[in-house]
Structure formats: C-alpha cells, structure tokens
Design an enzyme around this catalytic site. Structure first.
Site, PDB file in Angstrom:
ATOM      1  CB  ALA A   1      32.496  53.001  35.748  1.00 53.10           C
TER       2      ALA A   1
ATOM      3  NE  ARG B   1      23.405  41.967  35.302  1.00 53.23           N
ATOM      4  CZ  ARG B   1      24.019  41.652  36.440  1.00 53.23           C
ATOM      5  NH1 ARG B   1      23.619  40.613  37.132  1.00 53.23           N
ATOM      6  NH2 ARG B   1      25.026  42.389  36.898  1.00 53.23           N
TER       7      ARG B   1
ATOM      8  CG  ASP C   1      24.684  47.731  41.490  1.00 58.30           C
ATOM      9  OD1 ASP C   1      25.493  47.772  42.440  1.00 58.30           O
ATOM     10  OD2 ASP C   1      24.599  46.757  40.724  1.00 58.30           O
TER      11      ASP C   1
ATOM     12  CD  GLU D   1      30.797  37.521  41.221  1.00 62.42           C
ATOM     13  OE1 GLU D   1      29.721  38.000  40.828  1.00 62.42           O
ATOM     14  OE2 GLU D   1      31.255  37.732  42.354  1.00 62.42           O
TER      15      GLU D   1
ATOM     16  CB  SER E   1     -19.347  84.162  32.875  1.00 64.56           C
ATOM     17  OG  SER E   1     -19.764  83.786  34.162  1.00 64.56           O
TER      18      SER E   1
ATOM     19  CB  ALA F   1     -21.365  87.791  30.818  1.00 63.84           C
TER      20      ALA F   1
HETATM   21  C1  UD1 Z   1      29.000  42.256  42.172  1.00 61.15           C
HETATM   22  C2  UD1 Z   1      29.953  41.263  42.830  1.00 61.15           C
HETATM   23  C3  UD1 Z   1      29.145  40.130  43.436  1.00 61.15           C
HETATM   24  C4  UD1 Z   1      28.122  40.675  44.415  1.00 61.15           C
HETATM   25  C5  UD1 Z   1      27.256  41.747  43.767  1.00 61.15           C
HETATM   26  C6  UD1 Z   1      26.426  42.427  44.822  1.00 61.15           C
HETATM   27  C7  UD1 Z   1      32.020  41.308  41.513  1.00 61.15           C
HETATM   28  C8  UD1 Z   1      32.828  40.584  40.530  1.00 61.15           C
HETATM   29  N1  UD1 Z   1      30.881  40.724  41.863  1.00 61.15           N
HETATM   30  O1  UD1 Z   1      28.371  41.598  41.095  1.00 61.15           O
HETATM   31  O2  UD1 Z   1      29.988  39.219  44.110  1.00 61.15           O
HETATM   32  O3  UD1 Z   1      27.330  39.628  44.924  1.00 61.15           O
HETATM   33  O4  UD1 Z   1      28.079  42.758  43.137  1.00 61.15           O
HETATM   34  O5  UD1 Z   1      25.539  43.368  44.280  1.00 61.15           O
HETATM   35  O6  UD1 Z   1      32.416  42.365  41.960  1.00 61.15           O
HETATM   36  N2  UD1 Z   1      31.263  48.723  37.948  1.00 61.15           N
HETATM   37  C9  UD1 Z   1      32.206  49.649  37.571  1.00 61.15           C
HETATM   38  N3  UD1 Z   1      33.141  49.298  36.642  1.00 61.15           N
HETATM   39  C10 UD1 Z   1      33.205  48.056  36.108  1.00 61.15           C
HETATM   40  C11 UD1 Z   1      32.234  47.105  36.501  1.00 61.15           C
HETATM   41  C12 UD1 Z   1      31.283  47.462  37.434  1.00 61.15           C
HETATM   42  O7  UD1 Z   1      32.197  50.791  38.027  1.00 61.15           O
HETATM   43  O8  UD1 Z   1      34.101  47.824  35.294  1.00 61.15           O
HETATM   44  C13 UD1 Z   1      30.241  49.120  38.926  1.00 61.15           C
HETATM   45  C14 UD1 Z   1      28.830  49.026  38.379  1.00 61.15           C
HETATM   46  O9  UD1 Z   1      28.465  50.259  37.783  1.00 61.15           O
HETATM   47  C15 UD1 Z   1      28.010  48.724  39.610  1.00 61.15           C
HETATM   48  C16 UD1 Z   1      28.965  47.994  40.518  1.00 61.15           C
HETATM   49  O10 UD1 Z   1      30.273  48.257  40.014  1.00 61.15           O
HETATM   50  O11 UD1 Z   1      27.541  49.891  40.251  1.00 61.15           O
HETATM   51  C17 UD1 Z   1      28.719  46.473  40.550  1.00 61.15           C
HETATM   52  O12 UD1 Z   1      28.812  45.969  39.224  1.00 61.15           O
HETATM   53  P1  UD1 Z   1      27.841  44.838  38.694  1.00 61.15           P
HETATM   54  O13 UD1 Z   1      28.197  44.557  37.287  1.00 61.15           O
HETATM   55  O14 UD1 Z   1      26.435  45.169  39.010  1.00 61.15           O
HETATM   56  O15 UD1 Z   1      28.303  43.580  39.585  1.00 61.15           O
HETATM   57  P2  UD1 Z   1      27.433  42.322  39.970  1.00 61.15           P
HETATM   58  O16 UD1 Z   1      27.367  41.401  38.830  1.00 61.15           O
HETATM   59  O17 UD1 Z   1      26.172  42.775  40.568  1.00 61.15           O
HETATM   60 MG    MG Z   2      25.161  44.565  40.578  1.00 59.27          MG
END
Ligand code: UD1
Ligand code: MG
Length: 462
Positions: free
Chosen positions: A18, A23, A114, A166, A418, A436
């Site tokens: 979601a 970043r 991701d 984290e 041509s 041509a």
């Molecule tokens: C998260 C983990 C971290 C881990 C890392 C691995 C948490 C708090 N931390 O951090 O420990 O090492 O993944 O890649 O979980 N997403 C939602 N809804 C939200 C927030 C995020 O669907 O409200 C989804 C994002 O779209 C993404 C995934 O969850 O696909 C991970 O979110 P992201 O913000 O990338 O977490 P990280 O900071 O990478």
């Molecule tokens: Mg991530």
C-alpha cells in the site's frame, strides 16, 4: 497458542503493497516500479502463487487500481485486495485484512511488495521450519555485510529471539547487529491478529510496526522462531532507485548467465546485454553488445543480433539476422530473414521466411511474404507484399489520407521501381513493374509496366 503440526492447513498469503515508497522520490507507487521488465508486485505475487495457497490478499493503497491490475495479470482469480486508505505502518497494513483471516485456522505468510527476488523454494522452507517448530510466528532473516536501513534481529544471551528493532529506533550497539529482518514472516492467523491488537505506534515514525507482533507473541508465551537464510540477495528490499538499479543488474546477469549455461547462447559481452527475464533465446544464437530484448520475446536458434538492436514482445524464427540499430516491436519474423541495419518493424509486422528488409526501412502492420526484398529507404504500412516481390529504394505506401488508413496489396513477383508512391487503397497485379518515380493512384493489372505521374499502363510485359 495454536499448536498445529500438519502442513496441510490452508495457507493464505498477505502481500503488503500500500505504501508510496517515499524514498523512491517518485509519483508512482514503489511496487509498480519495474525489475527485469515486471512490476515489483508481480514478482512477489508470482513467487506466492507457486506455493498454491488458498488465497493471495494484496494490501493496496497508493495507486491501488494499477497495483491491482499488475497483481491480477500475474495470478488472476487467486488474488483479492484490501484497501488500506491511510498507510500507518506495516502492522496497520496487516490489520486491514483482519476480517478476512482472523478466525481462520490457517497459516498466514506475510510478504512485502518491495522484496521482489524471493524464491518460492525459500518461502517453502520458512513454512516447513515454522511447522517443525510448532511456532506461532517465524521470521525469515539473513546476515548482511551492510545491514543499514533494515530492522535488526535482537537475540538474548541464549541466542533466542527477543525482538526486532528498526534502524531508526536502534541503539548504537543494536546497529552493530548484522542479522536483519527480511520483512517475510509466517504466522498462525489467530496468534497474529490477537497480538496485533496490542501494537502501539511508539517509535520514531509513529507507525504501527508489524515487527512488534513478534515480541508481543513471545512475551505472551508463544513460540517465535527465526529462520536464517543463507542467500541474502533474495530478500533485498527495494527502497531507493539506487537499489533498484543494483537489483536490475543482478536479475539481468542471472538471466544472461542462465541463457549462456543452460541455453547455449553466445553473448559477446554479457555485461552489456539487456535481456528480460521472460525472453527466450535458442541455442547458438549470438548476441552482440548493447542489444536489448524486452518482454516476452522469443528468439530462435542460430540467430545473430547485432549491436544496438531492440526487440520487444516479438518472435524470431531460426537463423534470423538482425543488423545493427534495428528496432522490432510486437512483430514476427520467420526463419532465415534479414533485418536492418537501421530498420524499424512495429505493430504486427510479419516477415515470412527468407524475406529481407534493409537500411532505413519501416514496416508497420504489414505482411512481407516469403522472399520479399525491401532493401533501402522504404515505408510499408498496412500492406501485403506477395512472394518474391522486390521493393525498390525509396518506395512509400501512402496509406493515410489524413482521416483513414488504407491498404496496399502488391502481388507476387512484382518489381516496384525506385521512389514509387503507392497511393492506397491500391493493388499492383502479379509480375508487374512500376517505373522509377511512378505515382500509382489506381490498380495495376498483372503483367504490366506502369510509369509516370499518375502512373499509366505503358505496355504489357508478358
Ligand atoms: C520493513 C520492516 C523491517 C525490514 C524491512 C525489510 C517494519 C516496521 N519494518 O521496513 O524490519 O527489515 O521491511 O525489507 O515492518 N506498507 C503498507 N502499508 C503501510 C506501510 C508499508 O502496505 O502502512 C508496505 C509497503 O508498500 C512495502 C512494505 O509494506 O511494500 C514494507 O514497507 P517499507 O516502508 O518499505 O518498510 P521498511 O522500512 O523497508
Ligand atoms: Mg522496504
């Protein structure tokens, strides 16, 4: 706590997708960015699908519609979606699926949208590990040389799991830990949703962290295990464009290596070839530097693809030669054809066996039958060219009257002189010739020579 031992319990997969991915500094949701020509979310859904789960639930938010489309393309009816309107953290993401899973006696495998390089085999091992340990929660971890940015796995003196911290909430000492949370977990559904109620947004980001669930389960007496996987690359998470480029490189190199080792394909310079993971290339084909092959392209055996060529969603038969800097999109080229240099085929251009198009020839939505030659500076659009016909340099199908497109048919064994303008709709009969510079505005009967502006029949040639 649940104590299920059978691995035959239903498996539900939750994919968190979601977030916007701040970043990435992009208007597009992160999981829509492409790796190896496929959106990140599609990679994850594909890996999940191969586990044959009962359902795949994707948590969507940013650009939900497009994310849904990308997931559906991959796994069709198996996938359903839950909207997380406001992204308040990974814990909140899973919370959105509560009503669908809370009361099911099932395993919930949580994946991140991701983390695209995860292999099905590794997920299977995590589930096995979870079942063997009778765990309530199992976390997939890896050790990284550089763990910056990831959540760290904190263990107690006896090396048992304690909690996940984290990066931004970690102490200097905790940051030294190189074992990281992959963001992939296996839960007992009931334990997961019970613990999730207790998660609070007490951290640097003020978010609900799914990672806190593990600590909560442990504190209430549940078994939490960590499955330490040995291939760190599989669980790399994409958070920035720099990482995306790095992974693209990894995926690309792996695909090319496979084509060389298993497929018998020659790459003159594997570090400068760009081949989608979905492309197929037959043995003894030779790929020169700076070739791009995209989408679901299929290249036959013994083909030669020279530098600078791009081939997208197209099929090439055997022993096709594509010379330098040609672009081939959504087209089909049968065996023993030659294309280019500097040719452009698009919109379902079809070349039958042994046809040739040369320099600066564009072929759009046209069929060149067996043995046709169009060697220089030509546009063929909405045309059908009969067997063995030769198209002279500078020939143009004038297919567009400003409103509609019209068809040109040139029958077999014709010699188009041509600089002939074929003003469509028009048909040139078999074995005829155009002089041509002819401007052909009406049909040419078979066996005739036409010339002039507009072209008139000069004589019967047979
Ligand atoms: C998260 C983990 C971290 C881990 C890392 C691995 C948490 C708090 N931390 O951090 O420990 O090492 O993944 O890649 O979980 N997403 C939602 N809804 C939200 C927030 C995020 O669907 O409200 C989804 C994002 O779209 C993404 C995934 O969850 O696909 C991970 O979110 P992201 O913000 O990338 O977490 P990280 O900071 O990478
Ligand atoms: Mg991530």
């Amino acid at each position: 706590m649940s104590n299920n031992t059978t691995s035959s319990r239903p498996l539900n997969v939750l994919v968190m997708a979601a977030g916007l991915g701040t970043r990435m500094k992009s208007k597009r949701a992160k999981v829509l960015h492409e790796l190896g020509g496929l959106p990140l979310i599609a990679h994850v859904v594909r890996a999940a699908q191969a586990l044959d789960p009962r359902s795949i639930i994707v948590i969507v938010g940013h650009q939900a519609e497009e994310v849904e489309r990308a997931a559906l393309t991959e796994a069709g009816e198996l996938v359903s979606f839950v909207m997380q309107a406001k992204q308040r953290g990974t814990g909140d993401a899973v919370e959105s699926a509560r009503s669908m899973l809370e009361h099911s006696d099932s395993l919930v495998l949580v994946l991140s949208g991701d983390v695209p390089m995860i292999r099905t085999e590794t997920l299977r091992k995590l589930i096995e590990h979870h079942n063997d340990a009778h765990a309530a929660c199992s976390i997939l971890s890896v050790r990284l040389e550089n763990p910056t940015g990831y959540g760290r796995i904190i263990r107690d003196e006896s090396r048992a799991f304690q909690k996940i911290v984290e990066q931004r909430d970690a102490t200097e000492e905790q940051r030294q830990v190189r074992e990281i949370n992959s963001g992939i977990y296996c839960f007992e559904a009931r334990d997961l949703f019970r613990a999730l109620r207790k998660v609070e947004p007490r951290n640097d980001q003020g978010e609900y962290y799914l990672t806190d669930v593990a600590e909560i389960i442990r504190a209430s007496g549940g078994t939490v295990t960590v499955y330490l996987h040995n291939d760190a690359r599989e669980v790399y998470g994409v958070n920035t464009r720099a990482e995306l480029a790095e992974f693209e490189n990894l995926v690309r190199r792996a695909a090319i290596r496979k084509l060389m080792i298993d497929g018998g394909v020659t790459f003159i310079d594997p570090s400068h070839a760009y081949i989608s993971a979905e492309a197929e290339i037959g043995r003894d084909s030779i790929i020169h530097p700076n070739v791009t092959i995209e989408g679901k392209s299929v290249i036959g055996e013994g083909c030669v693809i020279r530098s600078g060529a791009r081939i997208t969603n197209s099929r090439l038969g055997d022993e096709v030669v594509v010379k330098d800097h040609s672009v081939i999109v959504d087209s089909q080229i049968e065996s023993k054809c030659s294309v280019g240099p500097f040719a452009h085929l698009r919109m379902n251009a079809v070349m039958e066996e042994k046809a040739t198009v040369g320099n600066f020839v564009e072929v759009k939505k046209s069929r060149l039958k067996r043995g046709v030659k169009a060697m220089h500076l030509t546009y063929l659009g909405d045309a059908t060219i009969g067997e063995r016909t030769n198209i002279g340099a500078g020939t143009v199908t004038c297919n567009y009257d400003g409103v509609n497109k019209h068809e040109t048919i040139v029958e077999e064994d014709v010699k188009v002189g041509s600089d002939t303008m074929l003003v469509a709709p028009v048909r040139v009969g078999a074995r005829s010739m155009t002089g041509a510079g002819s401007v052909v505005t009406k049909d040419v009967p078979p066996d005739s020579l036409v010339a002039g502006v507009p072209a008139e029949v000069k004589k019967k040639i047979r």
